[in-house]
Design a protein around this motif. Sequence first.
Motif, PDB file in Angstrom:
ATOM      1  N   LEU A  33     -50.713 -66.800 -20.242  1.00  0.00           N
ATOM      2  CA  LEU A  33     -50.689 -65.951 -20.102  1.00  0.00           C
ATOM      3  C   LEU A  33     -50.174 -64.931 -20.680  1.00  0.00           C
ATOM      4  CD1 LEU A  33     -52.143 -64.860 -16.500  1.00  0.00           C
ATOM      5  CD2 LEU A  33     -50.266 -63.967 -17.407  1.00  0.00           C
ATOM      6  N   LEU A  86     -46.464 -65.590 -30.557  1.00  0.00           N
ATOM      7  CA  LEU A  86     -45.584 -65.198 -30.778  1.00  0.00           C
ATOM      8  C   LEU A  86     -44.346 -66.828 -30.398  1.00  0.00           C
ATOM      9  CD1 LEU A  86     -42.310 -63.838 -32.131  1.00  0.00           C
ATOM     10  CD2 LEU A  86     -41.407 -63.426 -29.929  1.00  0.00           C
ATOM     11  N   MET A  88     -41.138 -69.530 -30.787  1.00  0.00           N
ATOM     12  CA  MET A  88     -39.924 -69.278 -31.138  1.00  0.00           C
ATOM     13  C   MET A  88     -40.214 -71.725 -31.068  1.00  0.00           C
ATOM     14  SD  MET A  88     -36.878 -67.011 -30.138  1.00  0.00           S
ATOM     15  CE  MET A  88     -38.013 -66.879 -28.801  1.00  0.00           C
ATOM     16  N   SER A 149     -45.417 -67.282 -26.540  1.00  0.00           N
ATOM     17  CA  SER A 149     -45.683 -65.987 -25.794  1.00  0.00           C
ATOM     18  C   SER A 149     -47.140 -66.403 -25.781  1.00  0.00           C
ATOM     19  CB  SER A 149     -45.580 -64.544 -26.529  1.00  0.00           C
ATOM     20  OG  SER A 149     -47.224 -64.402 -27.898  1.00  0.00           O
ATOM     21  N   ILE A 152     -51.327 -62.707 -27.654  1.00  0.00           N
ATOM     22  CA  ILE A 152     -52.029 -61.116 -27.029  1.00  0.00           C
ATOM     23  C   ILE A 152     -53.145 -60.721 -28.580  1.00  0.00           C
ATOM     24  CG2 ILE A 152     -49.116 -60.662 -26.340  1.00  0.00           C
ATOM     25  CD1 ILE A 152     -49.032 -59.011 -28.803  1.00  0.00           C
TER      26      ILE A 152
ATOM     27  N   ALA B  34     -44.622 -64.403 -19.973  1.00  0.00           N
ATOM     28  CA  ALA B  34     -45.196 -65.119 -20.783  1.00  0.00           C
ATOM     29  C   ALA B  34     -45.692 -66.441 -20.085  1.00  0.00           C
ATOM     30  CB  ALA B  34     -44.340 -64.223 -21.840  1.00  0.00           C
ATOM     31  N   ALA B  35     -46.329 -66.829 -19.928  1.00  0.00           N
ATOM     32  CA  ALA B  35     -46.561 -68.783 -20.443  1.00  0.00           C
ATOM     33  C   ALA B  35     -47.249 -69.281 -21.208  1.00  0.00           C
ATOM     34  CB  ALA B  35     -47.381 -68.787 -18.376  1.00  0.00           C
ATOM     35  N   VAL B  47     -41.682 -66.780 -18.598  1.00  0.00           N
ATOM     36  CA  VAL B  47     -40.637 -66.514 -18.475  1.00  0.00           C
ATOM     37  C   VAL B  47     -41.188 -65.125 -17.723  1.00  0.00           C
ATOM     38  CG1 VAL B  47     -39.411 -65.172 -20.061  1.00  0.00           C
ATOM     39  CG2 VAL B  47     -39.943 -67.039 -20.658  1.00  0.00           C
ATOM     40  N   VAL B  82     -31.636 -66.373 -27.072  1.00  0.00           N
ATOM     41  CA  VAL B  82     -32.041 -65.987 -28.295  1.00  0.00           C
ATOM     42  C   VAL B  82     -33.105 -65.471 -27.494  1.00  0.00           C
ATOM     43  CG1 VAL B  82     -32.697 -65.211 -30.507  1.00  0.00           C
ATOM     44  CG2 VAL B  82     -31.348 -67.543 -29.679  1.00  0.00           C
ATOM     45  N   ASP B  83     -33.550 -64.055 -27.147  1.00  0.00           N
ATOM     46  CA  ASP B  83     -34.838 -63.562 -26.744  1.00  0.00           C
ATOM     47  C   ASP B  83     -35.427 -62.788 -27.533  1.00  0.00           C
ATOM     48  OD1 ASP B  83     -32.483 -61.631 -25.710  1.00  0.00           O
ATOM     49  OD2 ASP B  83     -34.563 -60.807 -25.671  1.00  0.00           O
ATOM     50  N   ARG B  84     -36.864 -62.802 -27.741  1.00  0.00           N
ATOM     51  CA  ARG B  84     -37.864 -61.494 -28.092  1.00  0.00           C
ATOM     52  C   ARG B  84     -39.372 -62.255 -27.742  1.00  0.00           C
ATOM     53  NH1 ARG B  84     -34.251 -62.104 -31.159  1.00  0.00           N
ATOM     54  NH2 ARG B  84     -34.280 -62.661 -33.438  1.00  0.00           N
ATOM     55  N   GLU B  85     -39.511 -60.318 -28.590  1.00  0.00           N
ATOM     56  CA  GLU B  85     -40.483 -60.167 -28.182  1.00  0.00           C
ATOM     57  C   GLU B  85     -41.733 -59.607 -29.119  1.00  0.00           C
ATOM     58  OE1 GLU B  85     -42.538 -56.736 -24.698  1.00  0.00           O
ATOM     59  OE2 GLU B  85     -40.435 -56.597 -25.267  1.00  0.00           O
ATOM     60  N   SER B 149     -45.900 -58.636 -25.577  1.00  0.00           N
ATOM     61  CA  SER B 149     -46.548 -59.691 -25.057  1.00  0.00           C
ATOM     62  C   SER B 149     -44.896 -60.296 -23.965  1.00  0.00           C
ATOM     63  CB  SER B 149     -46.232 -61.257 -26.331  1.00  0.00           C
ATOM     64  OG  SER B 149     -44.173 -60.488 -26.670  1.00  0.00           O
ATOM     65  N   GLY B 150     -44.895 -59.488 -23.624  1.00  0.00           N
ATOM     66  CA  GLY B 150     -43.270 -60.152 -22.503  1.00  0.00           C
ATOM     67  C   GLY B 150     -42.590 -61.012 -23.282  1.00  0.00           C
ATOM     68  N   ILE B 152     -40.006 -64.088 -24.593  1.00  0.00           N
ATOM     69  CA  ILE B 152     -39.739 -65.404 -24.570  1.00  0.00           C
ATOM     70  C   ILE B 152     -38.691 -65.411 -24.790  1.00  0.00           C
ATOM     71  CG2 ILE B 152     -42.139 -65.665 -24.640  1.00  0.00           C
ATOM     72  CD1 ILE B 152     -41.609 -66.716 -28.009  1.00  0.00           C
ATOM     73  N   ALA B 153     -37.386 -66.732 -24.821  1.00  0.00           N
ATOM     74  CA  ALA B 153     -36.475 -66.674 -24.919  1.00  0.00           C
ATOM     75  C   ALA B 153     -35.859 -68.616 -24.707  1.00  0.00           C
ATOM     76  CB  ALA B 153     -35.085 -66.165 -23.675  1.00  0.00           C
ATOM     77  N   LEU B 154     -34.578 -68.589 -26.110  1.00  0.00           N
ATOM     78  CA  LEU B 154     -34.492 -70.629 -26.083  1.00  0.00           C
ATOM     79  C   LEU B 154     -32.588 -70.248 -26.275  1.00  0.00           C
ATOM     80  CD1 LEU B 154     -36.729 -71.907 -28.912  1.00  0.00           C
ATOM     81  CD2 LEU B 154     -37.031 -72.569 -26.474  1.00  0.00           C
TER      82      LEU B 154
END
Lengths: 159, 159
Positions: A33, A86, A88, A149, A152, B34-35, B47, B82-85, B149-150, B152-154
């Motif tokens: 989601l 997306l 990671m 992610s 989308i 984001a799931a 997240v 590290v976060d990305r969208e 997407s919202g 996401i992060a690692l």
Amino acid sequence: MKRTLSALCKNEPGVLAKMALECEKYDANILSLAAGETENPKVSRIVLCVDGNDEAIDEVERYLDSLDVVIQIDDLSRKDFVDRELVMIKVGMDREQTGQLMQIFEVFRANVVGMGQKTITVELSGDQERVDGLIKMLIPYGIKSMCRSGMIALKRGDE
Amino acid sequence: MKRTLSALCKNEPGVLAKMALECEKYDANILSLAAGETENPKVSRIVLCVDGNDEAIDEVERYLDSLDVVIQIDDLSRKDFVDRELVMIKVGMDREQTGQLMQIFEVFRANVVGMGQKTITVELSGDQERVDGLIKMLIPYGIKSMCRSGMIALKRGDE
């Protein structure tokens, strides 16, 4: 069957909870989601990928469409959409494997976003096939952690 | 205050609904969520970026941590991540503007994923600053539709 629904919703509290509860009620399992902002600050878009039998998902779609907070709902498997996801991935690395890994990243056009003593972290955006392809290639090296992610999507063309 | 929580959860029905209801209970507004899958098919990562007063969000975090289905919860503002969208934007375009738009895409390293008679669609993955930056640059051209997407992060490093 896996299906992906995209809903334009008014930004009101409780929309996400309603959606999730409804999916649960019909045994439609939410695989991913993604809920995020749109061009309109009063509206957000929720894209959910669900797994369940077709009638159950039709039921969920009809229910969501009937909600006041839902402005529009689209079944992404039925219309012409560009979809992206997306991911990671933190993958194990020793010195001898660095070259091989870099080649894989280049083929998939994945970007390195972090590096440790024993791991390297990359990001990739692409359609699900490409994302799944990269994951498959990296499994033998040992995936330490991963974050996706969820899909989308936007309609193709000018619409 | 905006805060971003990342939760590793067992893949069980109802997790998302529980989270969303809890946030609603404490007036913590979910800005994005984001799931998606992780390296372990039995575990997913959720997240969520929430806006609300700090104590309310602390309460939500404690509640989520107390759930059996939640394996681990991290506050992304407190640790090194590290976060990305990912964002897709469909922007209006007439012929005279094509060159300008292409320059903006190049500066932000955004990829064109679709083109119509009057619009062009691009994707960009990056940290929130970069995503917000691109959006700001494109507003004068007319954003027709947008999907984020919202985050996401690692964790950074080898951990």
